[in-house]
Design a protein around this motif. Sequence first.
Motif, PDB file in Angstrom:
ATOM      1  N   LYS A  99       0.832  -1.210   0.000  1.00 41.40           N
ATOM      2  CA  LYS A  99       0.000   0.000   0.000  1.00 41.40           C
ATOM      3  C   LYS A  99       0.863   1.255   0.000  1.00 41.40           C
ATOM      4  CE  LYS A  99      -3.588   2.304   2.733  1.00 41.40           C
ATOM      5  NZ  LYS A  99      -4.479   2.197   3.932  1.00 41.40           N
ATOM      6  N   ASP A 100       2.004   1.178   0.673  1.00 38.89           N
ATOM      7  CA  ASP A 100       2.882   2.341   0.779  1.00 38.89           C
ATOM      8  C   ASP A 100       3.659   2.646  -0.495  1.00 38.89           C
ATOM      9  OD1 ASP A 100       2.101   2.885   3.335  1.00 38.89           O
ATOM     10  OD2 ASP A 100       3.798   1.893   4.294  1.00 38.89           O
ATOM     11  N   SER A 101       3.470   1.822  -1.529  1.00 47.08           N
ATOM     12  CA  SER A 101       4.096   2.103  -2.812  1.00 47.08           C
ATOM     13  C   SER A 101       3.382   3.230  -3.557  1.00 47.08           C
ATOM     14  CB  SER A 101       4.094   0.850  -3.695  1.00 47.08           C
ATOM     15  OG  SER A 101       4.806  -0.201  -3.083  1.00 47.08           O
ATOM     16  N   TYR A 102       2.251   3.684  -3.011  1.00 46.95           N
ATOM     17  CA  TYR A 102       1.442   4.722  -3.656  1.00 46.95           C
ATOM     18  C   TYR A 102       1.402   5.966  -2.778  1.00 46.95           C
ATOM     19  CZ  TYR A 102       0.240   0.696  -6.424  1.00 46.95           C
ATOM     20  OH  TYR A 102       0.334  -0.415  -7.218  1.00 46.95           O
ATOM     21  N   VAL A 103       1.663   7.112  -3.391  1.00 46.27           N
ATOM     22  CA  VAL A 103       1.826   8.355  -2.640  1.00 46.27           C
ATOM     23  C   VAL A 103       0.955   9.455  -3.238  1.00 46.27           C
ATOM     24  CG1 VAL A 103       3.497  10.021  -1.719  1.00 46.27           C
ATOM     25  CG2 VAL A 103       4.233   7.690  -2.267  1.00 46.27           C
ATOM     26  N   LEU A 104       0.316  10.226  -2.370  1.00 45.40           N
ATOM     27  CA  LEU A 104      -0.471  11.391  -2.779  1.00 45.40           C
ATOM     28  C   LEU A 104       0.343  12.649  -2.518  1.00 45.40           C
ATOM     29  CD1 LEU A 104      -3.182  12.773  -3.611  1.00 45.40           C
ATOM     30  CD2 LEU A 104      -3.791  12.707  -1.158  1.00 45.40           C
ATOM     31  N   TYR A 105       0.421  13.533  -3.513  1.00 41.91           N
ATOM     32  CA  TYR A 105       1.172  14.778  -3.390  1.00 41.91           C
ATOM     33  C   TYR A 105       0.253  15.992  -3.513  1.00 41.91           C
ATOM     34  CZ  TYR A 105       5.482  12.117  -4.008  1.00 41.91           C
ATOM     35  OH  TYR A 105       6.518  11.221  -3.854  1.00 41.91           O
ATOM     36  N   HIS A 106       0.516  16.996  -2.693  1.00 39.74           N
ATOM     37  CA  HIS A 106      -0.106  18.309  -2.806  1.00 39.74           C
ATOM     38  C   HIS A 106       1.027  19.303  -3.052  1.00 39.74           C
ATOM     39  CE1 HIS A 106      -3.974  16.966  -0.929  1.00 39.74           C
ATOM     40  NE2 HIS A 106      -3.163  16.159  -0.259  1.00 39.74           N
ATOM     41  N   THR A 107       0.982  20.053  -4.137  1.00 40.97           N
ATOM     42  CA  THR A 107       2.063  20.984  -4.443  1.00 40.97           C
ATOM     43  C   THR A 107       1.523  22.373  -4.757  1.00 40.97           C
ATOM     44  OG1 THR A 107       2.080  20.485  -6.812  1.00 40.97           O
ATOM     45  CG2 THR A 107       3.477  19.125  -5.394  1.00 40.97           C
TER      46      THR A 107
ATOM     47  N   ASP B 296       6.204  24.671  -2.717  1.00 45.14           N
ATOM     48  CA  ASP B 296       5.740  23.986  -1.506  1.00 45.14           C
ATOM     49  C   ASP B 296       5.203  22.622  -1.888  1.00 45.14           C
ATOM     50  OD1 ASP B 296       5.386  23.772   1.199  1.00 45.14           O
ATOM     51  OD2 ASP B 296       4.092  25.513   1.384  1.00 45.14           O
ATOM     52  N   ILE B 297       5.370  21.644  -0.998  1.00 52.05           N
ATOM     53  CA  ILE B 297       4.924  20.279  -1.296  1.00 52.05           C
ATOM     54  C   ILE B 297       4.695  19.502  -0.008  1.00 52.05           C
ATOM     55  CG2 ILE B 297       7.318  19.497  -1.521  1.00 52.05           C
ATOM     56  CD1 ILE B 297       6.319  17.531  -3.685  1.00 52.05           C
ATOM     57  N   ALA B 298       3.646  18.696  -0.006  1.00 51.28           N
ATOM     58  CA  ALA B 298       3.388  17.773   1.105  1.00 51.28           C
ATOM     59  C   ALA B 298       2.970  16.444   0.501  1.00 51.28           C
ATOM     60  CB  ALA B 298       2.292  18.303   2.027  1.00 51.28           C
ATOM     61  N   SER B 299       3.245  15.348   1.192  1.00 49.37           N
ATOM     62  CA  SER B 299       2.942  14.035   0.628  1.00 49.37           C
ATOM     63  C   SER B 299       2.367  13.096   1.673  1.00 49.37           C
ATOM     64  CB  SER B 299       4.204  13.409   0.019  1.00 49.37           C
ATOM     65  OG  SER B 299       5.178  13.188   1.013  1.00 49.37           O
ATOM     66  N   GLU B 300       1.572  12.138   1.204  1.00 47.91           N
ATOM     67  CA  GLU B 300       0.985  11.120   2.077  1.00 47.91           C
ATOM     68  C   GLU B 300       1.205   9.751   1.467  1.00 47.91           C
ATOM     69  OE1 GLU B 300      -3.290   9.722   4.023  1.00 47.91           O
ATOM     70  OE2 GLU B 300      -3.219  11.418   2.630  1.00 47.91           O
ATOM     71  N   ARG B 301       2.090   8.989   2.063  1.00 51.46           N
ATOM     72  CA  ARG B 301       2.356   7.638   1.572  1.00 51.46           C
ATOM     73  C   ARG B 301       1.217   6.713   2.003  1.00 51.46           C
ATOM     74  NH1 ARG B 301       6.272   5.196  -0.781  1.00 51.46           N
ATOM     75  NH2 ARG B 301       7.731   6.942  -0.566  1.00 51.46           N
ATOM     76  N   GLY B 302       0.801   5.844   1.073  1.00 57.35           N
ATOM     77  CA  GLY B 302      -0.269   4.910   1.378  1.00 57.35           C
ATOM     78  C   GLY B 302      -1.650   5.511   1.301  1.00 57.35           C
ATOM     79  N   ALA B 303      -1.781   6.683   0.669  1.00 58.34           N
ATOM     80  CA  ALA B 303      -3.082   7.377   0.582  1.00 58.34           C
ATOM     81  C   ALA B 303      -4.107   6.522  -0.155  1.00 58.34           C
ATOM     82  CB  ALA B 303      -2.909   8.714  -0.122  1.00 58.34           C
ATOM     83  N   GLU B 304      -5.307   6.480   0.367  1.00 57.90           N
ATOM     84  CA  GLU B 304      -6.364   5.672  -0.238  1.00 57.90           C
ATOM     85  C   GLU B 304      -6.693   6.159  -1.651  1.00 57.90           C
ATOM     86  OE1 GLU B 304      -7.740   2.941   0.806  1.00 57.90           O
ATOM     87  OE2 GLU B 304      -6.625   2.937   2.684  1.00 57.90           O
ATOM     88  N   GLU B 305      -6.588   7.466  -1.890  1.00 60.95           N
ATOM     89  CA  GLU B 305      -6.933   8.017  -3.189  1.00 60.95           C
ATOM     90  C   GLU B 305      -6.066   7.486  -4.322  1.00 60.95           C
ATOM     91  OE1 GLU B 305      -7.286  11.580  -0.285  1.00 60.95           O
ATOM     92  OE2 GLU B 305      -6.306   9.613  -0.385  1.00 60.95           O
ATOM     93  N   CYS B 306      -4.909   6.960  -3.984  1.00 65.37           N
ATOM     94  CA  CYS B 306      -3.941   6.557  -5.013  1.00 65.37           C
ATOM     95  C   CYS B 306      -3.806   5.043  -5.166  1.00 65.37           C
ATOM     96  CB  CYS B 306      -2.572   7.155  -4.679  1.00 65.37           C
ATOM     97  SG  CYS B 306      -2.550   8.961  -4.615  1.00 65.37           S
ATOM     98  N   GLN B 307      -4.567   4.298  -4.395  1.00 65.78           N
ATOM     99  CA  GLN B 307      -4.445   2.848  -4.449  1.00 65.78           C
ATOM    100  C   GLN B 307      -5.005   2.278  -5.736  1.00 65.78           C
ATOM    101  OE1 GLN B 307      -2.730   1.137  -2.024  1.00 65.78           O
ATOM    102  NE2 GLN B 307      -2.349   3.202  -1.261  1.00 65.78           N
ATOM    103  N   PRO B 308      -4.438   1.206  -6.272  1.00 65.50           N
ATOM    104  CA  PRO B 308      -4.955   0.575  -7.505  1.00 65.50           C
ATOM    105  C   PRO B 308      -6.269  -0.134  -7.255  1.00 65.50           C
ATOM    106  CG  PRO B 308      -3.163  -0.724  -6.601  1.00 65.50           C
ATOM    107  CD  PRO B 308      -3.230   0.539  -5.778  1.00 65.50           C
TER     108      PRO B 308
END
Length: 217
Positions: free
Chosen positions: A183-191, A205-217
């Motif tokens: 799950k942690d292979s997928y990351v959500l970025y806000h830039t 500016d940038i923030a990231s969330e590893r394992g974000a549900e929005e990015c899961q396959p």
Amino acid sequence: MNRRPTLLAALSLTAAAALTLSACGSDDSPSETDKIAGADTGDKPSASPSPSRSTAAGRPEITLPPDAKNVFEDQETGDATKDAVLADAALSVNSIDEAIFEGSTGTEALKFYNTGKALSSSITYVQQYIDGNDTWVGETRYFDHKVTLRGDDKAYVTYCSDESKSYIKNKKTGKVDRDPATKDSYVLYHTALTRNGAGVWQTNDIASERGAEECQP
């Protein structure tokens, strides 16, 4: 093992909220506190930034090794300004990876496409690879890009990355860590990006969330 260091994969919820609120209804930059920085599935074809854009008008050329590839989807929105934002956001990502492969935090492209807190975070991020004597191989896919414009010189971009096919490689031993995807292979970025006087959309500016549900396959 995912190729992104754990330190840069954590998300400050305050940072994500600030970026989201800024994109939705404010002309101000995201809050300068509590931010931690980082950097697929879908039916759309893969696309990469235009080589002509990356070298035009004094822009530094970015070169990645043949065994490492970044693939960027959703790069054409039909809006010229949004497309320019996405192209420069992709070049920001490539500039960070180029610095990793060069083993230097002083590359021209890194400072060209990143500024402010994004630049300082990127330098810290690249330094972790240098200190660990690491690079990466494989393919990282960036997808589900969403762009919000604020006036003539501010933009906010959210997107996901799929690191399931990219792996840490130790430069000294040549060993590649090919642990299976999680799950942690997928990351959500806000830039957040600003357009400078030369017309370049720099990530600030940038923030990231590893394992974000929005990015899961």
